[in-house]
Scaffold this motif. Structure first.
Motif, PDB file in Angstrom:
ATOM      1  N   LYS A 294     122.895  64.072 -37.271  1.00  0.00           N
ATOM      2  CA  LYS A 294     123.743  64.686 -36.253  1.00  0.00           C
ATOM      3  C   LYS A 294     122.878  65.688 -35.498  1.00  0.00           C
ATOM      4  O   LYS A 294     122.847  66.876 -35.831  1.00  0.00           O
ATOM      5  CB  LYS A 294     124.947  65.379 -36.895  1.00  0.00           C
ATOM      6  CG  LYS A 294     125.919  64.419 -37.568  1.00  0.00           C
ATOM      7  CD  LYS A 294     127.111  65.161 -38.151  1.00  0.00           C
ATOM      8  CE  LYS A 294     128.091  64.191 -38.813  1.00  0.00           C
ATOM      9  NZ  LYS A 294     129.244  64.907 -39.421  1.00  0.00           N
ATOM     10  N   PRO A 295     122.159  65.227 -34.488  1.00  0.00           N
ATOM     11  CA  PRO A 295     121.224  66.102 -33.763  1.00  0.00           C
ATOM     12  C   PRO A 295     121.939  67.290 -33.119  1.00  0.00           C
ATOM     13  O   PRO A 295     123.109  67.207 -32.738  1.00  0.00           O
ATOM     14  CB  PRO A 295     120.623  65.173 -32.700  1.00  0.00           C
ATOM     15  CG  PRO A 295     120.877  63.793 -33.210  1.00  0.00           C
ATOM     16  CD  PRO A 295     122.173  63.871 -33.950  1.00  0.00           C
ATOM     17  N   GLY A 296     121.193  68.382 -32.998  1.00  0.00           N
ATOM     18  CA  GLY A 296     121.728  69.554 -32.330  1.00  0.00           C
ATOM     19  C   GLY A 296     121.702  69.383 -30.824  1.00  0.00           C
ATOM     20  O   GLY A 296     121.244  68.362 -30.302  1.00  0.00           O
ATOM     21  N   PRO A 297     122.217  70.376 -30.082  1.00  0.00           N
ATOM     22  CA  PRO A 297     122.245  70.301 -28.620  1.00  0.00           C
ATOM     23  C   PRO A 297     120.843  70.084 -28.052  1.00  0.00           C
ATOM     24  O   PRO A 297     119.889  70.776 -28.406  1.00  0.00           O
ATOM     25  CB  PRO A 297     122.794  71.674 -28.217  1.00  0.00           C
ATOM     26  CG  PRO A 297     123.537  72.153 -29.417  1.00  0.00           C
ATOM     27  CD  PRO A 297     122.789  71.622 -30.597  1.00  0.00           C
ATOM     28  N   GLY A 298     120.721  69.113 -27.167  1.00  0.00           N
ATOM     29  CA  GLY A 298     119.444  68.845 -26.521  1.00  0.00           C
ATOM     30  C   GLY A 298     118.418  68.191 -27.428  1.00  0.00           C
ATOM     31  O   GLY A 298     117.248  68.069 -27.048  1.00  0.00           O
ATOM     32  N   GLU A 299     118.834  67.750 -28.606  1.00  0.00           N
ATOM     33  CA  GLU A 299     117.907  67.153 -29.562  1.00  0.00           C
ATOM     34  C   GLU A 299     118.338  65.729 -29.868  1.00  0.00           C
ATOM     35  O   GLU A 299     119.516  65.428 -29.935  1.00  0.00           O
ATOM     36  CB  GLU A 299     117.886  67.983 -30.852  1.00  0.00           C
ATOM     37  CG  GLU A 299     116.841  67.533 -31.858  1.00  0.00           C
ATOM     38  CD  GLU A 299     116.873  68.395 -33.118  1.00  0.00           C
ATOM     39  OE1 GLU A 299     115.805  68.683 -33.665  1.00  0.00           O
ATOM     40  OE2 GLU A 299     117.986  68.777 -33.542  1.00  0.00           O
ATOM     41  N   GLY A 300     117.364  64.843 -30.026  1.00  0.00           N
ATOM     42  CA  GLY A 300     117.650  63.461 -30.367  1.00  0.00           C
ATOM     43  C   GLY A 300     117.114  63.126 -31.741  1.00  0.00           C
ATOM     44  O   GLY A 300     116.405  63.917 -32.370  1.00  0.00           O
ATOM     45  N   THR A 301     117.449  61.930 -32.225  1.00  0.00           N
ATOM     46  CA  THR A 301     117.017  61.553 -33.572  1.00  0.00           C
ATOM     47  C   THR A 301     115.515  61.332 -33.657  1.00  0.00           C
ATOM     48  O   THR A 301     114.912  61.585 -34.697  1.00  0.00           O
ATOM     49  CB  THR A 301     117.746  60.272 -34.009  1.00  0.00           C
ATOM     50  OG1 THR A 301     117.480  59.222 -33.072  1.00  0.00           O
ATOM     51  CG2 THR A 301     119.238  60.510 -34.080  1.00  0.00           C
ATOM     52  N   ARG A 302     114.897  60.867 -32.565  1.00  0.00           N
ATOM     53  CA  ARG A 302     113.452  60.686 -32.603  1.00  0.00           C
ATOM     54  C   ARG A 302     112.718  62.025 -32.633  1.00  0.00           C
ATOM     55  O   ARG A 302     111.634  62.139 -33.205  1.00  0.00           O
ATOM     56  CB  ARG A 302     112.986  59.843 -31.407  1.00  0.00           C
ATOM     57  CG  ARG A 302     113.311  58.361 -31.568  1.00  0.00           C
ATOM     58  CD  ARG A 302     112.949  57.573 -30.325  1.00  0.00           C
ATOM     59  NE  ARG A 302     113.774  57.965 -29.185  1.00  0.00           N
ATOM     60  CZ  ARG A 302     113.601  57.507 -27.947  1.00  0.00           C
ATOM     61  NH1 ARG A 302     112.643  56.655 -27.676  1.00  0.00           N
ATOM     62  NH2 ARG A 302     114.394  57.905 -26.970  1.00  0.00           N
ATOM     63  N   GLU A 303     113.344  63.048 -32.040  1.00  0.00           N
ATOM     64  CA  GLU A 303     112.759  64.386 -32.124  1.00  0.00           C
ATOM     65  C   GLU A 303     112.735  64.885 -33.555  1.00  0.00           C
ATOM     66  O   GLU A 303     111.781  65.510 -34.008  1.00  0.00           O
ATOM     67  CB  GLU A 303     113.514  65.372 -31.221  1.00  0.00           C
ATOM     68  CG  GLU A 303     113.237  65.241 -29.739  1.00  0.00           C
ATOM     69  CD  GLU A 303     114.202  64.266 -29.078  1.00  0.00           C
ATOM     70  OE1 GLU A 303     114.757  63.410 -29.781  1.00  0.00           O
ATOM     71  OE2 GLU A 303     114.372  64.343 -27.846  1.00  0.00           O
ATOM     72  N   ILE A 304     113.810  64.573 -34.287  1.00  0.00           N
ATOM     73  CA  ILE A 304     113.887  64.960 -35.702  1.00  0.00           C
ATOM     74  C   ILE A 304     112.778  64.273 -36.492  1.00  0.00           C
ATOM     75  O   ILE A 304     112.082  64.896 -37.304  1.00  0.00           O
ATOM     76  CB  ILE A 304     115.270  64.591 -36.280  1.00  0.00           C
ATOM     77  CG1 ILE A 304     116.366  65.428 -35.605  1.00  0.00           C
ATOM     78  CG2 ILE A 304     115.294  64.783 -37.798  1.00  0.00           C
ATOM     79  CD1 ILE A 304     117.774  65.021 -35.987  1.00  0.00           C
ATOM     80  N   ALA A 305     112.606  62.972 -36.232  1.00  0.00           N
ATOM     81  CA  ALA A 305     111.564  62.214 -36.941  1.00  0.00           C
ATOM     82  C   ALA A 305     110.179  62.724 -36.571  1.00  0.00           C
ATOM     83  O   ALA A 305     109.298  62.887 -37.436  1.00  0.00           O
ATOM     84  CB  ALA A 305     111.684  60.731 -36.616  1.00  0.00           C
TER      85      ALA A 305
END
Length: 528
Positions: A294-305
């Motif tokens: 569940k990405p935060g505001p302005g964040e995507g799942t690829r950013e998490i990875a």
């Protein structure tokens, strides 16, 4: 005790005496060497082949353990490392046709002994194949209710069998091995993610070790299949796509282990992921990420990875190369095999960056020099970009040197001029020459902040004038240290194969243009 004593105990009705005798061999109080050892092992194999009626599960298990102990030293152990020995072990392990009991204490001991034999003597593989051991191991692994220990041992045997075993990989693919591996990986990964803390010291076989063995087997299967037919890489990746979610769980959901994150089974997950084509990763990631994050505001799942992968790099570099010098490695780098740990991670990052611009943008932020890094030559300092650039000229970590160079080159859009400007021409030239890319030394250009960059070192030109005293202002000790530094740098450049001329520092010393420093302090210390 002699072989005669063993036969007497074997035929007696007191199983405890026989167990005590067999235990004395492993404890060392009874020693068997030479022909005595060989004859005893031959007799024990014969008994295990037919298992006397007086032997219960406990006696049979102890007998197999004794066989395993004696087989650790291959001297005088020929009866075990033979076609007959392999057949008997397969039978005891429940891997021959007609064997009903396939997951008991004694069958697991037989699998341990079989695994050790395959590891110690490569020739035993032929006899395992001859007796249908590969197919039997597959069917054992595919059982829905298989003990953790049997899963571990079966994966290990198949891993050993697939090393340089293209025909074994073909056989396992024909048997449909992917669902069996998924069946092993998914529950154990869920256990390490959400279960109780696992004590890996109390038993060598635990969920983490089972996951590791399964991932090692997966790596071999992918490696061999991709090499056999590169045109089918996407197809092979799709076939093993069910193994990707547990791999993603280990890399992006499981806690980050500090101070060294590349520990089992994470390191094996990275090695397996390295063999997947990006197409398979992308398709599985779409569904997996939607259900997991569940990405935060302005964040995507690829950013998490991307963030997690960069954390892996940063913490691993600090742990494995605490000095910052990749050619001056400490004990931790040798213990964890820094080259084998870092190179696969960097190759995964390279694959993602080469295929996905969002990943590439995220990686650039932490892997390429920032404005503050350019206040000095870009290979100097404690930052992650500086350490990565030093790795580009490492003589000790050859695999990592190639992987980091490929990765940084990809982050520069495979553009030699941009690459030279980012990492400095002096650091880039070795890689470019090895790739057959001819690039003239670039002219100093301004970056986004409108500051001129020294094309050789990557440092801002206006920062160079702020560095330390000039040569005329240096003390003799400072001059000596600078000469030593230049000597080492020049020797490293020679090892890249880019230049092949005499080190100018060494030449100056030979011609007497560098004076040896003699101080009263040094003379006093020598006399103490």
């Amino acid at each position: 005790m002699s072989l005669k004593d063993y036969k007497h105990l074997r035929d007696s009705t007191n199983a405890n005496d026989l167990i005590a005798f067999l235990g004395s061999i492993e404890s060392g109080s009874t020693t068997l060497v030479g022909s005595d050892k060989s004859e005893f092992m031959n007799e024990l194999l014969s008994d295990l082949d037919k298992v006397p009626e007086s032997w219960n599960e406990q006696v049979t298990t102890r007998a197999i353990q004794t066989l395993k102990f004696l087989g650790r030293d291959m001297n005088d152990a020929d009866p075990l490392f033979s076609a007959r020995g392999m057949r008997i072990l397969l039978k005891l392990g429940g891997l021959l046709d007609g064997c009903k009991d396939r997951d008991t204490t004694s069958t697991r001991e037989a699998l341990k002994c079989l695994s050790n034999c395959i590891l110690l003597k490569d020739a035993t593989k032929a006899w395992v194949i001859q007796h249908g051991g590969v197919s039997a191991c597959f069917h054992l692994l595919a059982l829905p209710e298989l003990s953790m220990e049997s899963q571990f041992l079966t994966c290990r045997i198949l891993f050993f069998m697939t090393v340089n075993g293209e025909e074994i990989v073909e056989q396992l693919m024909a048997l449909n091995i992917a669902p069996a591996l998924t069946q092993v990986l998914v529950p154990h990964v869920n256990n390490v993610l959400h279960g109780e803390t696992i004590d890996t010291t109390s038993s060598p076989i635990n969920p983490i070790s089972v996951i590791s063995e399964a991932l090692k087997l997966l790596f071999n299967l992918l490696l061999v299949e991709n090499r056999r037919d590169e045109s089918k890489e996407d197809e092979i990746g799709q076939y093993f796509s069910s193994c990707l979610p547990p791999i993603f769980d280990l890399l992006f959901v499981w806690k980050l282990h500090k101070p060294m994150p590349l520990v089992a089974p994470v390191n094996y997950a990275i090695q397996a992921l390295m063999q997947y084509p990006y197409s398979a990763m992308r398709l599985v990631w779409k569904t997996y990420a939607k259900e997991t994050f569940k990405p935060g505001p302005g964040e995507g799942t690829r950013e998490i990875a991307a963030t997690r992968l960069m954390d892996f790099v940063e913490y691993s570099l600090k742990y494995l190369i605490p000095t910052g010098d990749p050619d001056n490695l400490g004990s931790m780098a040798k213990e964890h095999n820094a080259d084998a740990a870092l190179a696969p991670l960097l190759l995964v990052i390279h694959k993602l960056a080469a295929n996905d611009s969002l990943f590439a943008d995220r990686f650039r932020l932490r892997m390429l020099p920032s404005e503050s890094d350019r206040e000095k030559p870009v290979n100097i300092g404690d930052s992650m970009p500086a350490t990565l650039i030093r790795l580009m000229t490492s003589t000790m970590l050859s695999q990592t040197r190639e992987a980091v160079s490929e990765c940084l080159f990809s982050l520069c859009n495979d553009d030699a001029s941009e690459f030279s400007q980012q990492v400095g021409y002096g650091n880039a030239i070795g890689f470019l020459v090895n790739r057959g890319i001819a690039v003239e030394p670039p002219q100093g250009e301004a970056d986004a902040s409108n500051k001129i960059i020294n094309p050789i070192t990557g440092q801002y030109v206006d920062a160079e004038s702020q560095e330390g005293p000039s040569l005329a202002d240096m003390t003799d000790e400072e001059k000596e240290r600078e000469a030593e530094r230049l000597f080492v740098l020049f020797e490293r450049l020679k090892k890249t194969g880019v230049i092949d001329v005499e080190n100018p520092v060494a030449k100056a010393m030979r011609e007497g243009r560098l004076q040896e420093i003699n101080s009263d302090d040094e003379g006093d210390s020598d006399n103490e």
